[in-house]
Design a protein around this motif. Sequence first.
Motif, PDB file in Angstrom:
ATOM      1  N   ARG A  52      -4.990  -5.322   5.372  1.00  0.00           N
ATOM      2  CA  ARG A  52      -4.138  -6.500   5.174  1.00  0.00           C
ATOM      3  C   ARG A  52      -4.667  -7.703   5.937  1.00  0.00           C
ATOM      4  O   ARG A  52      -4.632  -8.836   5.435  1.00  0.00           O
ATOM      5  CB  ARG A  52      -2.704  -6.159   5.601  1.00  0.00           C
ATOM      6  CG  ARG A  52      -2.019  -5.213   4.626  1.00  0.00           C
ATOM      7  CD  ARG A  52      -0.674  -4.741   5.122  1.00  0.00           C
ATOM      8  NE  ARG A  52      -0.022  -3.918   4.111  1.00  0.00           N
ATOM      9  CZ  ARG A  52       0.769  -2.883   4.380  1.00  0.00           C
ATOM     10  NH1 ARG A  52       1.013  -2.546   5.624  1.00  0.00           N
ATOM     11  NH2 ARG A  52       1.321  -2.191   3.392  1.00  0.00           N
ATOM     12  N   ILE A  80       0.882  -1.167   0.000  1.00  0.00           N
ATOM     13  CA  ILE A  80       0.000   0.000   0.000  1.00  0.00           C
ATOM     14  C   ILE A  80       0.924   1.223   0.000  1.00  0.00           C
ATOM     15  O   ILE A  80       1.421   1.619   1.041  1.00  0.00           O
ATOM     16  CB  ILE A  80      -0.926   0.038   1.231  1.00  0.00           C
ATOM     17  CG1 ILE A  80      -1.777  -1.231   1.336  1.00  0.00           C
ATOM     18  CG2 ILE A  80      -1.819   1.287   1.194  1.00  0.00           C
ATOM     19  CD1 ILE A  80      -2.626  -1.303   2.598  1.00  0.00           C
ATOM     20  N   HIS A  81       1.168   1.788  -1.193  1.00  0.00           N
ATOM     21  CA  HIS A  81       2.136   2.888  -1.317  1.00  0.00           C
ATOM     22  C   HIS A  81       3.433   2.514  -0.585  1.00  0.00           C
ATOM     23  O   HIS A  81       3.986   3.317   0.161  1.00  0.00           O
ATOM     24  CB  HIS A  81       1.567   4.180  -0.731  1.00  0.00           C
ATOM     25  CG  HIS A  81       0.370   4.701  -1.472  1.00  0.00           C
ATOM     26  ND1 HIS A  81       0.437   5.161  -2.769  1.00  0.00           N
ATOM     27  CD2 HIS A  81      -0.933   4.824  -1.082  1.00  0.00           C
ATOM     28  CE1 HIS A  81      -0.777   5.562  -3.157  1.00  0.00           C
ATOM     29  NE2 HIS A  81      -1.621   5.356  -2.162  1.00  0.00           N
ATOM     30  N   GLN A  82       3.898   1.291  -0.790  1.00  0.00           N
ATOM     31  CA  GLN A  82       5.007   0.757  -0.006  1.00  0.00           C
ATOM     32  C   GLN A  82       6.354   1.289  -0.480  1.00  0.00           C
ATOM     33  O   GLN A  82       6.571   1.481  -1.685  1.00  0.00           O
ATOM     34  CB  GLN A  82       5.011  -0.768  -0.091  1.00  0.00           C
ATOM     35  CG  GLN A  82       5.470  -1.460   1.166  1.00  0.00           C
ATOM     36  CD  GLN A  82       4.502  -1.249   2.311  1.00  0.00           C
ATOM     37  OE1 GLN A  82       3.348  -0.899   2.112  1.00  0.00           O
ATOM     38  NE2 GLN A  82       4.990  -1.428   3.513  1.00  0.00           N
ATOM     39  N   THR A 135      -5.633   1.609   9.381  1.00  0.00           N
ATOM     40  CA  THR A 135      -6.477   1.100   8.307  1.00  0.00           C
ATOM     41  C   THR A 135      -5.677   0.213   7.363  1.00  0.00           C
ATOM     42  O   THR A 135      -6.165  -0.822   6.893  1.00  0.00           O
ATOM     43  CB  THR A 135      -7.115   2.262   7.526  1.00  0.00           C
ATOM     44  OG1 THR A 135      -7.972   3.003   8.404  1.00  0.00           O
ATOM     45  CG2 THR A 135      -7.925   1.759   6.338  1.00  0.00           C
ATOM     46  N   ARG A 136      -4.446   0.602   7.075  1.00  0.00           N
ATOM     47  CA  ARG A 136      -3.587  -0.239   6.226  1.00  0.00           C
ATOM     48  C   ARG A 136      -3.472  -1.645   6.822  1.00  0.00           C
ATOM     49  O   ARG A 136      -3.613  -2.652   6.120  1.00  0.00           O
ATOM     50  CB  ARG A 136      -2.188   0.373   6.114  1.00  0.00           C
ATOM     51  CG  ARG A 136      -2.097   1.668   5.337  1.00  0.00           C
ATOM     52  CD  ARG A 136      -0.656   2.148   5.324  1.00  0.00           C
ATOM     53  NE  ARG A 136      -0.512   3.482   4.748  1.00  0.00           N
ATOM     54  CZ  ARG A 136       0.350   3.812   3.806  1.00  0.00           C
ATOM     55  NH1 ARG A 136       1.151   2.897   3.299  1.00  0.00           N
ATOM     56  NH2 ARG A 136       0.427   5.048   3.351  1.00  0.00           N
ATOM     57  N   THR A 161      -3.178  -0.839  -2.818  1.00  0.00           N
ATOM     58  CA  THR A 161      -3.058   0.618  -2.912  1.00  0.00           C
ATOM     59  C   THR A 161      -4.363   1.261  -3.380  1.00  0.00           C
ATOM     60  O   THR A 161      -4.836   2.243  -2.795  1.00  0.00           O
ATOM     61  CB  THR A 161      -1.909   1.005  -3.864  1.00  0.00           C
ATOM     62  OG1 THR A 161      -0.677   0.511  -3.334  1.00  0.00           O
ATOM     63  CG2 THR A 161      -1.816   2.521  -4.007  1.00  0.00           C
ATOM     64  N   LEU A 170       3.779   1.507   8.057  1.00  0.00           N
ATOM     65  CA  LEU A 170       2.357   1.861   7.950  1.00  0.00           C
ATOM     66  C   LEU A 170       2.108   3.321   7.593  1.00  0.00           C
ATOM     67  O   LEU A 170       0.965   3.713   7.350  1.00  0.00           O
ATOM     68  CB  LEU A 170       1.639   1.537   9.269  1.00  0.00           C
ATOM     69  CG  LEU A 170       1.500   0.059   9.625  1.00  0.00           C
ATOM     70  CD1 LEU A 170       0.781  -0.095  10.957  1.00  0.00           C
ATOM     71  CD2 LEU A 170       0.777  -0.707   8.528  1.00  0.00           C
ATOM     72  N   PHE A 225      -7.031   1.108  -0.669  1.00  0.00           N
ATOM     73  CA  PHE A 225      -6.736   2.103   0.367  1.00  0.00           C
ATOM     74  C   PHE A 225      -7.104   3.506  -0.108  1.00  0.00           C
ATOM     75  O   PHE A 225      -7.729   4.283   0.625  1.00  0.00           O
ATOM     76  CB  PHE A 225      -5.253   2.024   0.726  1.00  0.00           C
ATOM     77  CG  PHE A 225      -4.805   3.024   1.758  1.00  0.00           C
ATOM     78  CD1 PHE A 225      -5.163   2.885   3.087  1.00  0.00           C
ATOM     79  CD2 PHE A 225      -4.002   4.092   1.388  1.00  0.00           C
ATOM     80  CE1 PHE A 225      -4.743   3.811   4.038  1.00  0.00           C
ATOM     81  CE2 PHE A 225      -3.579   5.019   2.333  1.00  0.00           C
ATOM     82  CZ  PHE A 225      -3.946   4.874   3.666  1.00  0.00           C
TER      83      PHE A 225
END
Length: 265
Positions: free
Chosen positions: A126, A63-65, A121-122, A95, A199, A98
């Motif tokens: 997951r 997620i925008h990792q 929330t992330r 992503t 996160l 989210f």
Amino acid sequence: MTKKSTIKVEEVNNQIVDWLKSYAGHSKVNGFVIGISGGIDSAVTSTLCAQTGLQVLCVEMPIHQATSHVTRGREHIEQLKKRFPNVSSVEANLTSVFDTFITTVPNNVDAGKVNLALANTRARLRMTTLYYFASVHGLLVAGTGNKVEDFGVGFYTKYGDGGVDLSPIADLLKSEVFLLGHFLAVPQSILKAAPTDGLFGDDRTDEDQLGASYDELEWAMSQAEIHKSSLDFTGREKVVFEIYTRLNAVNQHKMLPIPVCRIKK
């Protein structure tokens, strides 16, 4: 200030693997599903699960990792699949999920609270994803929390990374997880990386968030069994002990069973 571990890594490894096999057998499942973050805890946990010979599904959930997290996670997964034929992997890029969530909730409140809520929330997205794969394949969700995080300072997301079926390494200190990581030949890139929950979409480490290193928190955790007040310490020890006791107190809601209102009959 550090608390040195004295575990016998091979014995601990064998004990956890046997426990995993026994639990899975009694639960009548096919194996385990694990979220891979590129950190030491998920790397050690997935390697322990792989040794059972049961099905192990490693799930990447960016997620925008940060690129470094993704790279380390993939390096570990590829190494694990080469070593264990029972290991497979899948990527579920969350992503867009989210981003859609962000557009559906009001965010015109305190920015700091919004950032923390979105970080949690992330983790919860997951968790939902892991349980999807667990249901589809008949697997148990293996937790990756260690003793300091789960029972010391409560450094995890309630119903996020704290929402699991079983916790193989939750009785190991972070330093002990690293010892086990060396024994299990986890990639050096992971062993050398500063622990981070990833996160917030930036490069902040766990130590940045907690205000103390895991070695310091392990020391404080051991001292909390003896001392009840920070007045027993000075300097950095006093600071660390206060950090530990504060986090331990405010996060008790994560560590204790859900309170139930008992009705008088």
